[in-house]
Write a protein that holds these residues in place. Structure first.
Motif, PDB file in Angstrom:
ATOM      1  N   UNK A 136      13.182   1.477   4.125  1.00 46.81           N
ATOM      2  CA  UNK A 136      12.221   1.558   5.422  1.00 46.81           C
ATOM      3  C   UNK A 136      11.854   3.300   5.530  1.00 46.81           C
ATOM      4  N   UNK A 137      13.763   3.884   6.074  1.00 45.32           N
ATOM      5  CA  UNK A 137      13.353   5.119   6.428  1.00 45.32           C
ATOM      6  C   UNK A 137      13.100   6.165   4.603  1.00 45.32           C
ATOM      7  N   UNK A 138      13.798   5.810   3.515  1.00 47.71           N
ATOM      8  CA  UNK A 138      13.521   6.584   2.545  1.00 47.71           C
ATOM      9  C   UNK A 138      11.949   6.657   2.377  1.00 47.71           C
ATOM     10  N   UNK A 139      11.656   5.294   2.486  1.00 48.29           N
ATOM     11  CA  UNK A 139       9.592   5.178   2.005  1.00 48.29           C
ATOM     12  C   UNK A 139       9.088   6.267   3.399  1.00 48.29           C
ATOM     13  N   UNK A 140      10.125   6.383   4.637  1.00 53.46           N
ATOM     14  CA  UNK A 140       8.845   7.146   5.428  1.00 53.46           C
ATOM     15  C   UNK A 140       9.031   8.877   4.773  1.00 53.46           C
ATOM     16  N   UNK A 141      10.223   8.529   4.371  1.00 52.30           N
ATOM     17  CA  UNK A 141      10.898  10.757   4.178  1.00 52.30           C
ATOM     18  C   UNK A 141       9.806  10.864   3.021  1.00 52.30           C
ATOM     19  N   UNK A 142       9.235   9.937   1.735  1.00 52.51           N
ATOM     20  CA  UNK A 142       9.119   9.931   0.244  1.00 52.51           C
ATOM     21  C   UNK A 142       7.520  10.360   1.348  1.00 52.51           C
ATOM     22  N   UNK A 163       0.720  -1.191  -0.211  1.00 54.77           N
ATOM     23  CA  UNK A 163      -0.352   0.267   0.550  1.00 54.77           C
ATOM     24  C   UNK A 163       0.872   1.262  -0.079  1.00 54.77           C
ATOM     25  N   UNK A 164       2.039   1.623   0.749  1.00 51.50           N
ATOM     26  CA  UNK A 164       3.169   2.359   0.563  1.00 51.50           C
ATOM     27  C   UNK A 164       3.380   2.350  -0.672  1.00 51.50           C
ATOM     28  N   UNK A 165       3.497   1.743  -1.218  1.00 49.22           N
ATOM     29  CA  UNK A 165       4.145   1.838  -2.871  1.00 49.22           C
ATOM     30  C   UNK A 165       3.111   2.380  -3.661  1.00 49.22           C
ATOM     31  N   UNK A 166       1.563   2.386  -3.521  1.00 52.64           N
ATOM     32  CA  UNK A 166       0.936   2.203  -4.319  1.00 52.64           C
ATOM     33  C   UNK A 166       0.595   3.687  -3.908  1.00 52.64           C
ATOM     34  N   UNK A 167       0.706   3.807  -2.428  1.00 53.71           N
ATOM     35  CA  UNK A 167       0.549   5.601  -2.769  1.00 53.71           C
ATOM     36  C   UNK A 167       1.633   6.656  -2.980  1.00 53.71           C
ATOM     37  N   UNK A 168       2.619   5.782  -3.845  1.00 48.00           N
ATOM     38  CA  UNK A 168       3.851   6.293  -4.115  1.00 48.00           C
ATOM     39  C   UNK A 168       3.306   6.677  -5.626  1.00 48.00           C
ATOM     40  N   UNK A 169       2.814   5.569  -6.192  1.00 47.49           N
ATOM     41  CA  UNK A 169       2.185   5.630  -7.630  1.00 47.49           C
ATOM     42  C   UNK A 169       3.310   4.759  -8.077  1.00 47.49           C
ATOM     43  N   UNK A 170       4.012   4.361  -7.508  1.00 54.66           N
ATOM     44  CA  UNK A 170       4.743   3.128  -8.201  1.00 54.66           C
ATOM     45  C   UNK A 170       4.049   1.591  -8.052  1.00 54.66           C
ATOM     46  N   UNK A 171       3.434   1.743  -7.839  1.00 56.71           N
ATOM     47  CA  UNK A 171       2.213   0.193  -8.103  1.00 56.71           C
ATOM     48  C   UNK A 171       0.809   0.938  -8.408  1.00 56.71           C
ATOM     49  N   UNK A 172       0.498  -0.372  -9.832  1.00 61.22           N
ATOM     50  CA  UNK A 172      -0.540   0.364 -10.055  1.00 61.22           C
ATOM     51  C   UNK A 172      -1.886  -0.728  -9.339  1.00 61.22           C
ATOM     52  N   UNK A 173      -2.840  -0.579  -9.753  1.00 64.64           N
ATOM     53  CA  UNK A 173      -4.479  -1.385 -10.008  1.00 64.64           C
ATOM     54  C   UNK A 173      -3.428  -2.715 -10.535  1.00 64.64           C
ATOM     55  N   UNK A 174      -3.204  -3.099 -11.818  1.00 63.00           N
ATOM     56  CA  UNK A 174      -3.558  -4.375 -12.619  1.00 63.00           C
ATOM     57  C   UNK A 174      -1.576  -4.464 -11.402  1.00 63.00           C
ATOM     58  N   UNK A 175      -1.390  -4.175 -11.060  1.00 61.09           N
ATOM     59  CA  UNK A 175      -0.172  -4.867 -10.321  1.00 61.09           C
ATOM     60  C   UNK A 175      -0.384  -5.958  -9.069  1.00 61.09           C
ATOM     61  N   UNK A 176      -1.746  -5.829  -9.443  1.00 57.27           N
ATOM     62  CA  UNK A 176      -2.499  -6.627  -7.778  1.00 57.27           C
ATOM     63  C   UNK A 176      -2.505  -5.841  -6.843  1.00 57.27           C
ATOM     64  N   UNK A 177      -2.461  -4.725  -6.670  1.00 57.49           N
ATOM     65  CA  UNK A 177      -2.559  -4.169  -5.484  1.00 57.49           C
ATOM     66  C   UNK A 177      -3.922  -4.482  -4.137  1.00 57.49           C
ATOM     67  N   UNK A 178      -4.814  -4.402  -5.058  1.00 60.29           N
ATOM     68  CA  UNK A 178      -5.961  -4.825  -4.863  1.00 60.29           C
ATOM     69  C   UNK A 178      -6.234  -6.433  -3.765  1.00 60.29           C
ATOM     70  N   UNK A 179      -4.794  -7.584  -4.425  1.00 60.00           N
ATOM     71  CA  UNK A 179      -4.895  -8.420  -3.704  1.00 60.00           C
ATOM     72  C   UNK A 179      -4.574  -8.638  -1.592  1.00 60.00           C
ATOM     73  N   UNK A 180      -4.945  -8.554  -0.761  1.00 53.63           N
ATOM     74  CA  UNK A 180      -3.790  -7.865   0.454  1.00 53.63           C
ATOM     75  C   UNK A 180      -3.168  -8.725   0.880  1.00 53.63           C
ATOM     76  N   UNK A 181      -3.662 -10.406   0.746  1.00 50.54           N
ATOM     77  CA  UNK A 181      -2.913 -10.993   0.813  1.00 50.54           C
ATOM     78  C   UNK A 181      -1.596 -11.839   0.396  1.00 50.54           C
ATOM     79  N   UNK A 182      -1.598 -10.586  -0.623  1.00 48.23           N
ATOM     80  CA  UNK A 182      -0.335 -11.573  -2.216  1.00 48.23           C
ATOM     81  C   UNK A 182       1.245 -11.888  -1.642  1.00 48.23           C
TER      82      UNK A 182
END
Ligand SMILES: [Zn+2]
Length: 379
Positions: free
Chosen positions: A69-75, A20-39
């Motif tokens: 992790x730290x860089x994700x937090x900064x982003x 979900x963090x990478x989706x928020x950053x726009x680096x994962x899109x819906x068709x990358x399986x973002x909706x499959x929460x237990x993947x």
């Protein structure tokens, strides 16, 4: 203490959170399986992690460890999300700080290096800006300051004024090595032995090389300091090494590493300086210094030229002076390892690095051809 570390194939709640963090950053899109929460940590997430690491100027290994992790937090911080001010030894870090620095630099204020760290130079620039626009100069970036920042049009572009200031400040010190302060940082140490191969350990090789560099620098009158000795028992993280250099008031920092890979093919020398293309933020003198070290080593040895590259590793980012990391050959490569085992080779490298130090302080007119300067000419 368990270290957080996730990569391809891992599963669990932490992987869902990463997704979900990478989706928020726009680096994962819906068709990358973002909706499959237990993947599991799958190929699209791996790609997203590597792209993120590449954009942030760190090693793109697809592993989400403490640094990523730290860089994700900064982003996640956007300018205006929170109040920004200088908080002493534990400064605010993030994309919003980087945005503020860039904005102030565009408006002609001296923010120092654009590094996303709210330090004392950024605070001064902010007060100066506030005075200029008639706001109370409290050094805190709040709603009124955000508004004023957004209103004004840039007068200069990118970090150019800082690049010039950084170079001028160094050249003002004059060409003589005597009295300059240089910190030499042997990588790893303590229980962290770094890369290994052909019976050699990176921590030991780096400590020996650093001692040779330190000795030669001292012979030219430089105040040379090592971040650790041969037998330092504890591991030092990169931020502590950077703090050491800042506290020492160093003019330059050289961090010595050697590399290794799983195969034996990879070989050669590479140098790294603070920089990140995406933000237009980098150390111009760092780049120049890295280029000089690279050229001097390549001219004097038969190591393959793997060139100079910008990175944002903590040591390069948190040092307030130009800093360069050398990755001197691969212990996994038979040729490089044989060279690194040879004390005479280590001397040649140490000499090359000292000559590069000298060249940084020389103006273009005073400089000689690469490989032509000798240590005995410098003292
Ligand atoms: Zn290393």
């Amino acid at each position: 203490m368990t270290t957080l570390r996730y990569s391809l194939g891992d599963t669990g709640p932490a992987v869902n959170e990463l997704r979900s963090k990478f989706a928020q950053l726009g680096l994962l899109r819906a068709n990358d399986g973002v909706e499959f929460s237990d993947a599991p940590f799958d190929a699209p997430l791996d790609r997203a992690v590597r792209q993120f690491q590449l954009e942030r100027g760190v090693t793109a290994d697809g592993v989400v460890g403490p640094l990523t992790y730290r860089l994700l937090e900064e982003a996640r911080w956007r300018l205006g999300d929170r109040l920004l001010s200088y908080s002493g030894s534990n400064p605010l870090v993030g994309d919003d700080v980087m945005a503020l620095q860039r904005r102030l630099a565009e408006l002609g204020f001296d923010v120092g290096r654009i590094d996303g760290v709210f330090g004392p130079v950024a605070e001064n620039a902010l007060r100066e800006f506030q005075r200029n626009v008639g706001l109370p100069p409290d050094g805190t970036c709040g709603p009124a300051t955000f508004k004023a920042l957004a209103r004004l049009a840039p007068i200069v572009t990118g970090g150019r004024p800082h690049w010039l200031r950084e170079g001028e400040a160094l050249r003002r010190l004059g060409p003589r090595l005597s009295g300059k302060v240089v910190v030499v940082d042997p990588g790893h140490g303590g229980s962290d032995r770094g890369a290994t191969g052909h019976g050699l350990e990176e921590a030991t090789v780096a400590a020996d090389l650093a001692a040779r560099i330190e000795g030669r620098l001292a012979a030219t009158g430089v105040h040379a300091f090592l971040t650790r000795g041969r037998a330092t028992p504890d591991e030092l993280d990169e931020a502590s090494r950077a703090r050491f250099a800042n506290d020492a008031g160093a003019n330059l920092v050289i961090s010595v590493h050697v590399d290794a890979t799983r195969g034996t093919q990879a070989s050669g020398v590479a140098t790294y300086y603070y920089g990140i293309d995406r933000h237009g933020a980098f150390s111009a003198v760092g780049e120049q210094f890295a280029g000089l070290i690279q050229r001097e080593i390549v001219a004097r040895t038969d190591l393959r030229d793997c060139h100079t590259h910008p990175k944002t590793w903590d040591l390069l980012r948190y040092t307030r002076m130009p800093a360069v990391r050398v990755e001197l050959g691969y212990l996994s490569n038979p040729h490089d390892a044989a060279r690194l085992a040879d004390p005479a080779f280590r001397d040649v490298v140490a000499e090359a690095i000292v000559v590069a130090v000298q060249r940084v302080f020389l103006s273009k007119d005073d400089d000689a051809t690469t490989g032509a300067l000798l240590l005995r000419d410098l003292a």
